[in-house]
Write a protein that holds these residues in place. Structure first.
Motif, PDB file in Angstrom:
ATOM      1  N   ILE A  18     -11.825 -24.620  50.777  1.00  0.00           N
ATOM      2  CA  ILE A  18     -11.812 -23.922  49.489  1.00  0.00           C
ATOM      3  C   ILE A  18     -10.392 -23.462  49.191  1.00  0.00           C
ATOM      4  CG2 ILE A  18     -12.624 -21.812  48.304  1.00  0.00           C
ATOM      5  CD1 ILE A  18     -15.124 -22.011  50.201  1.00  0.00           C
ATOM      6  N   LYS A  19      -9.943 -23.658  47.966  1.00  0.00           N
ATOM      7  CA  LYS A  19      -8.619 -23.158  47.569  1.00  0.00           C
ATOM      8  C   LYS A  19      -8.680 -21.648  47.403  1.00  0.00           C
ATOM      9  CE  LYS A  19      -6.813 -27.292  45.308  1.00  0.00           C
ATOM     10  NZ  LYS A  19      -6.484 -27.947  44.023  1.00  0.00           N
ATOM     11  N   LEU A  20      -7.682 -20.957  47.971  1.00  0.00           N
ATOM     12  CA  LEU A  20      -7.666 -19.494  47.934  1.00  0.00           C
ATOM     13  C   LEU A  20      -6.335 -18.987  47.389  1.00  0.00           C
ATOM     14  CD1 LEU A  20      -8.636 -16.596  48.704  1.00  0.00           C
ATOM     15  CD2 LEU A  20      -7.752 -17.043  51.014  1.00  0.00           C
ATOM     16  N   ILE A  21      -6.425 -18.152  46.343  1.00  0.00           N
ATOM     17  CA  ILE A  21      -5.252 -17.395  45.876  1.00  0.00           C
ATOM     18  C   ILE A  21      -5.544 -15.927  46.130  1.00  0.00           C
ATOM     19  CG2 ILE A  21      -3.744 -16.764  43.950  1.00  0.00           C
ATOM     20  CD1 ILE A  21      -4.365 -19.414  42.619  1.00  0.00           C
ATOM     21  N   HIS A  22      -4.677 -15.299  46.904  1.00  0.00           N
ATOM     22  CA  HIS A  22      -4.832 -13.890  47.273  1.00  0.00           C
ATOM     23  C   HIS A  22      -3.701 -13.069  46.652  1.00  0.00           C
ATOM     24  CE1 HIS A  22      -5.394 -10.261  49.570  1.00  0.00           C
ATOM     25  NE2 HIS A  22      -4.193 -10.376  50.112  1.00  0.00           N
ATOM     26  N   ILE A  23      -4.042 -11.920  46.097  1.00  0.00           N
ATOM     27  CA  ILE A  23      -3.049 -11.081  45.412  1.00  0.00           C
ATOM     28  C   ILE A  23      -2.522  -9.999  46.347  1.00  0.00           C
ATOM     29  CG2 ILE A  23      -2.649  -9.519  43.460  1.00  0.00           C
ATOM     30  CD1 ILE A  23      -3.066 -12.464  42.661  1.00  0.00           C
ATOM     31  N   SER A  24      -1.190  -9.903  46.422  1.00  0.00           N
ATOM     32  CA  SER A  24      -0.549  -8.863  47.218  1.00  0.00           C
ATOM     33  C   SER A  24       0.393  -8.033  46.338  1.00  0.00           C
ATOM     34  CB  SER A  24       0.174  -9.470  48.420  1.00  0.00           C
ATOM     35  OG  SER A  24       0.559  -8.448  49.329  1.00  0.00           O
ATOM     36  N   THR A  25       1.337  -7.340  46.939  1.00  0.00           N
ATOM     37  CA  THR A  25       2.050  -6.274  46.224  1.00  0.00           C
ATOM     38  C   THR A  25       3.517  -6.166  46.621  1.00  0.00           C
ATOM     39  OG1 THR A  25       2.115  -3.851  45.929  1.00  0.00           O
ATOM     40  CG2 THR A  25       1.238  -4.661  47.994  1.00  0.00           C
ATOM     41  N   ASP A  26       4.307  -5.595  45.725  1.00  0.00           N
ATOM     42  CA  ASP A  26       5.712  -5.274  46.026  1.00  0.00           C
ATOM     43  C   ASP A  26       5.821  -4.137  47.043  1.00  0.00           C
ATOM     44  OD1 ASP A  26       4.621  -3.531  44.030  1.00  0.00           O
ATOM     45  OD2 ASP A  26       6.622  -2.820  43.536  1.00  0.00           O
TER      46      ASP A  26
END
Length: 283
Positions: A96-104
């Motif tokens: 499965i393609k996964l895009i995960h959001i992170s932070t500055d």
């Protein structure tokens, strides 16, 4: 029909993806709030993922209460790190393609130049520590995943700096905003569109990317832009962070370098003020 699962569906980014989804009827969209995908119930999470059987996961769910995280460390790490490892492992095992959001907030704020994806991480608060642990877990469990670091997110949904400023500037004659924390805001609708563009791209190049709107400003300058676009009469004073102590330290400089995502995915990144205008037009 490919199925896209969006976690954190009721958050700012999830809400903007929901708005955009109608333009992409070729996908079946599953918007999962905390009742469908419980990021803090680590035993239940794999079962929930298996029930949905997505082709793409956009992991927008997170523990984002930066100050509260200082006293809720276990919960912050469960949601921002442990659950990410479980989702990444599931995505890897099921192709499965996964895009995960992170932070500055993975950075300590001591840089004086825009931070690229190779810049040294050194978080200075629990929230940043938990998000960095999530990045590491994500790539360890799933080398094929994409992580997008973003900063200062706002939208017409949820609670955010822009909405707080709009309210305060109408309620008060004078406010103070810190002028020694520098970065760039991110309009959640722009980030949502960038994520969809990545999903639709013929290229899937794993790793870490940065995304925020263009421009280098302080929170004080951001407030001045909000005042100008809203036509508010409130006086805005710039103050040092030391005059506004918070439980969690914030990085003084966290401007993100966007060259990588722009070149690999051919993205046009709007200037922050152009995107900010849309909030006032929409309202």
């Amino acid at each position: 029909m490919k199925k896209i699962l969006v976690t954190g569906a009721s958050g700012q980014l999830g809400s903007e993806l929901s708005v955009l989804s109608s333009k992409y009827p070729e996908y079946e969209w599953i918007f999962a709030d905390r009742t469908k995908i419980t990021l803090d119930s680590l035993d239940l999470l794999p079962i929930q993922l298996n029930e949905i059987k997505a082709d793409v996961i956009l992991n927008c769910g997170a523990y984002t209460a930066v100050d509260k995280a200082e006293t809720e460390k276990d919960l912050a790490f469960a949601i921002n790190s442990s659950s990410v490892g479980i989702i990444a492992k599931y995505a890897w095992e099921n192709n499965i393609k996964l895009i995960h959001i992170s932070t500055d907030y993975v950075f300590d704020g001591t840089s004086s130049v825009a931070l690229d994806e190779e810049a040294l991480t050194n978080p200075i608060n629990v929230y940043g520590e938990s998000k960095l642990a999530g990045e590491i877990a994500c790539l360890n469990q799933n080398p094929n995943s994409i992580i997008v670091r973003t900063s200062w997110v706002y939208s017409k949904f949820g609670n955010n700096f822009v909405k707080t400023m709009q309210r305060l500037m109408q309620e008060r004659e004078e406010i103070s905003v810190v002028n020694d924390q520098v970065g760039s805001p991110t309009y959640a609708a722009d980030l949502a569109q960038a994520m969809i563009n990545i999903v639709n791209s013929p290229n899937w190049i794993s790793g870490i990317y940065n995304y925020s709107n263009e421009g280098e400003i302080s929170w004080y300058e951001f407030a001045l832009s909000i005042k100008e676009l809203g036509g508010y009469n409130c006086k805005v004073n710039g103050i040092p962070s030391s005059s506004y102590p918070t439980p969690a330290k914030r990085p003084n400089f966290s401007l993100l370098d966007k060259k990588k995502i722009k070149s690999i995915y051919n993205l046009e990144v709007p200037f922050y003020k152009e995107s900010l205008k849309k909030i006032f037009i929409e309202n």
